[in-house]
Motif scaffolding. Structure first.
Motif, mmCIF file in Angstrom:
data_model
loop_
_atom_site.group_PDB
_atom_site.id
_atom_site.type_symbol
_atom_site.label_atom_id
_atom_site.label_comp_id
_atom_site.label_asym_id
_atom_site.label_seq_id
_atom_site.Cartn_x
_atom_site.Cartn_y
_atom_site.Cartn_z
ATOM 1 N N THR A 175 0.512 1.984 8.838
ATOM 2 C CA THR A 175 -0.021 1.475 10.102
ATOM 3 C C THR A 175 0.078 -0.043 10.169
ATOM 4 O OG1 THR A 175 -1.559 3.337 10.212
ATOM 5 C CG2 THR A 175 -2.048 1.433 11.593
ATOM 6 N N LEU A 176 -0.303 -0.725 9.094
ATOM 7 C CA LEU A 176 -0.228 -2.188 9.082
ATOM 8 C C LEU A 176 1.217 -2.669 9.190
ATOM 9 C CD1 LEU A 176 -2.855 -3.024 6.296
ATOM 10 C CD2 LEU A 176 -3.149 -3.110 8.786
ATOM 11 N N ALA A 177 2.111 -2.008 8.455
ATOM 12 C CA ALA A 177 3.513 -2.413 8.513
ATOM 13 C C ALA A 177 4.104 -2.152 9.896
ATOM 14 C CB ALA A 177 4.312 -1.672 7.439
ATOM 15 N N LEU A 229 17.490 -2.841 13.902
ATOM 16 C CA LEU A 229 17.069 -2.553 12.528
ATOM 17 C C LEU A 229 15.542 -2.513 12.412
ATOM 18 C CD1 LEU A 229 19.627 -4.694 10.484
ATOM 19 C CD2 LEU A 229 19.613 -2.209 10.820
ATOM 20 N N TRP A 230 14.876 -3.442 13.109
ATOM 21 C CA TRP A 230 13.414 -3.438 13.101
ATOM 22 C C TRP A 230 12.872 -2.185 13.789
ATOM 23 C CZ3 TRP A 230 9.790 -6.500 10.796
ATOM 24 C CH2 TRP A 230 10.247 -7.673 10.168
ATOM 25 N N LEU A 231 13.523 -1.755 14.863
ATOM 26 C CA LEU A 231 13.107 -0.521 15.531
ATOM 27 C C LEU A 231 13.278 0.691 14.614
ATOM 28 C CD1 LEU A 231 14.533 -1.022 19.135
ATOM 29 C CD2 LEU A 231 12.123 -0.910 18.476
ATOM 30 N N ALA A 232 14.377 0.724 13.869
ATOM 31 C CA ALA A 232 14.586 1.820 12.918
ATOM 32 C C ALA A 232 13.517 1.801 11.827
ATOM 33 C CB ALA A 232 15.983 1.717 12.303
ATOM 34 N N ALA A 233 13.163 0.595 11.376
ATOM 35 C CA ALA A 233 12.101 0.493 10.371
ATOM 36 C C ALA A 233 10.774 0.990 10.930
ATOM 37 C CB ALA A 233 11.968 -0.950 9.892
ATOM 38 N N GLY A 234 10.488 0.664 12.206
ATOM 39 C CA GLY A 234 9.271 1.154 12.829
ATOM 40 C C GLY A 234 9.241 2.667 12.928
ATOM 41 N N ALA A 235 10.380 3.274 13.290
ATOM 42 C CA ALA A 235 10.447 4.734 13.356
ATOM 43 C C ALA A 235 10.231 5.361 11.982
ATOM 44 C CB ALA A 235 11.793 5.163 13.937
ATOM 45 N N LEU A 236 10.812 4.733 10.954
ATOM 46 C CA LEU A 236 10.615 5.237 9.594
ATOM 47 C C LEU A 236 9.147 5.144 9.179
ATOM 48 C CD1 LEU A 236 11.846 6.302 6.962
ATOM 49 C CD2 LEU A 236 12.269 3.936 6.292
ATOM 50 N N LEU A 237 8.496 4.052 9.536
ATOM 51 C CA LEU A 237 7.072 3.892 9.206
ATOM 52 C C LEU A 237 6.216 4.926 9.924
ATOM 53 C CD1 LEU A 237 6.847 0.005 9.252
ATOM 54 C CD2 LEU A 237 6.567 1.486 7.252
ATOM 55 N N LEU A 269 0.822 -1.211 0.000
ATOM 56 C CA LEU A 269 0.000 0.000 0.000
ATOM 57 C C LEU A 269 0.857 1.263 0.000
ATOM 58 C CD1 LEU A 269 -2.829 -0.963 2.526
ATOM 59 C CD2 LEU A 269 -3.083 -0.582 0.072
ATOM 60 N N VAL A 270 1.938 1.239 0.772
ATOM 61 C CA VAL A 270 2.820 2.408 0.815
ATOM 62 C C VAL A 270 3.448 2.654 -0.548
ATOM 63 C CG1 VAL A 270 4.967 3.318 1.783
ATOM 64 C CG2 VAL A 270 3.280 2.244 3.286
ATOM 65 N N LEU A 271 3.944 1.612 -1.183
ATOM 66 C CA LEU A 271 4.589 1.757 -2.486
ATOM 67 C C LEU A 271 3.593 2.145 -3.575
ATOM 68 C CD1 LEU A 271 7.077 -1.259 -2.418
ATOM 69 C CD2 LEU A 271 7.579 1.162 -2.041
ATOM 70 N N ALA A 272 2.346 1.677 -3.444
ATOM 71 C CA ALA A 272 1.337 2.006 -4.450
ATOM 72 C C ALA A 272 0.880 3.457 -4.339
ATOM 73 C CB ALA A 272 0.142 1.074 -4.322
ATOM 74 N N GLY A 273 0.776 3.984 -3.112
ATOM 75 C CA GLY A 273 0.281 5.337 -2.937
ATOM 76 C C GLY A 273 1.341 6.397 -2.802
ATOM 77 N N PHE A 274 2.567 6.006 -2.482
ATOM 78 C CA PHE A 274 3.611 6.991 -2.202
ATOM 79 C C PHE A 274 3.982 7.852 -3.400
ATOM 80 C CE2 PHE A 274 6.476 8.535 0.895
ATOM 81 C CZ PHE A 274 7.605 8.948 0.233
ATOM 82 N N PRO A 275 3.974 7.348 -4.666
ATOM 83 C CA PRO A 275 4.358 8.222 -5.793
ATOM 84 C C PRO A 275 3.499 9.456 -5.945
ATOM 85 C CG PRO A 275 4.412 5.925 -6.470
ATOM 86 C CD PRO A 275 3.798 5.955 -5.108
ATOM 87 N N VAL A 276 2.282 9.469 -5.364
ATOM 88 C CA VAL A 276 1.430 10.647 -5.512
ATOM 89 C C VAL A 276 2.046 11.866 -4.841
ATOM 90 C CG1 VAL A 276 0.056 10.361 -3.413
ATOM 91 C CG2 VAL A 276 -0.979 11.371 -5.437
#
Length: 298
Positions: free
Chosen positions: A152-154, A179-187, A116-123
């Protein structure tokens, strides 16, 4: 060894103020941004530059609640529903013997969220190059809401991964956890930016919609005026017929009725004609000098 000195009362007070001032500053900054976005969209519909009107900070702050009330409550209720649903799912998956199902659900949620993020992010960057969606709420808000839902789901998948294990056993790979914590912060950052982007779009659309409604209703919130001019005023506003009062009314012998004041700048008036039930947006700009005289009528 000497004991550490206690913090002075003034320093403790400043630290307490910092906890309150920082969130308050962020809130005021957001209110100012949304208020200015709403005001600029409203007046841009008529071709009036907001920089010429010189609104104060308080004026923008006053306009912001009207613009963000509905989307803010909508997002709060949606967020509460999503948190309750994901919390219920997390408790079910935390039961003993559910670690295999927990792993599969984590993978599914992470894949669906990233898709979902990749599909909507280009907008956010290439909206003009994407295939045109139908005009309206589908085109305006679905992409950013899809990104918010995907983030949110990720993020929930990251939380499941960090709190789960083989029947609750702790994992030993702390590097992977970081690394997972960094990914969560990025999300969380992606979620915040997508919601901010959607709110800004809604506020701008609300300003344009209110402007069109005011035009259709005949600008009832704007005061009526009678314009007296020393020289004939050339304009293309429909329904405004000049009346020559003769030399006895000199120097302001030319009278114009049917105008309303849309906005007032320090050096000029922005006038529109009063035509109810018609979306008339012809703007007449008159200088605020000795050549014209404006009388406000109830």
């Amino acid at each position: 060894m000497s004991e550490p000195q206690a913090a002075s009362p003034s320093k403790a007070f400043l630290e307490k103020v910092a906890y309150v001032a920082a969130p308050g500053t962020i809130v005021l900054g957001l209110l100012y941004y949304f208020g200015s976005t709403y005001t600029e969209a409203y007046y841009a519909t008529f071709g009036v530059p907001t920089a010429d009107l010189q609104f104060s900070v308080q004026s923008y702050l006053v306009r912001s609640p009207r613009a963000i009330f509905f989307p803010l409550w909508f997002l709060l209720f949606c967020g509460l529903a999503v948190l309750l649903a994901l919390g219920w799912a997390g408790r079910r998956l935390a039961r003993p013997g559910q670690w295999r199902l927990r792993g599969r659900v984590t993978a599914w949620l992470l894949a669906a969220g990233l898709l979902l993020v990749l599909a909507g992010f280009p907008v956010f960057f290439w909206e003009d190059r994407l295939p045109r969606l139908p005009r309206g709420w589908l085109r305006e808000f679905v992409p950013c809401l899809a990104v918010a839902l995907g983030a949110t789901l990720a993020f929930f998948a990251v939380q499941l991964h960090l709190t789960g294990g083989a029947d609750g056993q702790d994992r030993r790979d702390h590097t992977a956890d970081r690394l997972w914590l960094a990914a969560g912060a990025l999300l969380l950052g992606v979620l915040t930016m997508s919601l901010f982007f959607g709110m800004a779009r809604y506020v701008a659309a609300a300003g344009r919609n209110v402007a069109m409604n005011d035009a259709a209703a005949g600008y009832l919130s704007s005061p009526r005026v009678v314009v007296y001019s020393k020289v004939p005023v050339t304009h293309h506003a429909p329904g405004i017929v000049p009346e020559d009062l003769g030399s006895a009314k000199a120097p302001y012998r030319y009278q114009y009725r049917g105008f309303r004041v849309l906005a007032k700048a320090p050096t000029r008036f922005y006038l529109v004609s009063y035509l109810p039930h018609r979306r008339e947006r012809t703007l007449v700009v008159l200088p605020d000098d000795e050549t014209v005289r404006i009388e406000i009528r109830p």
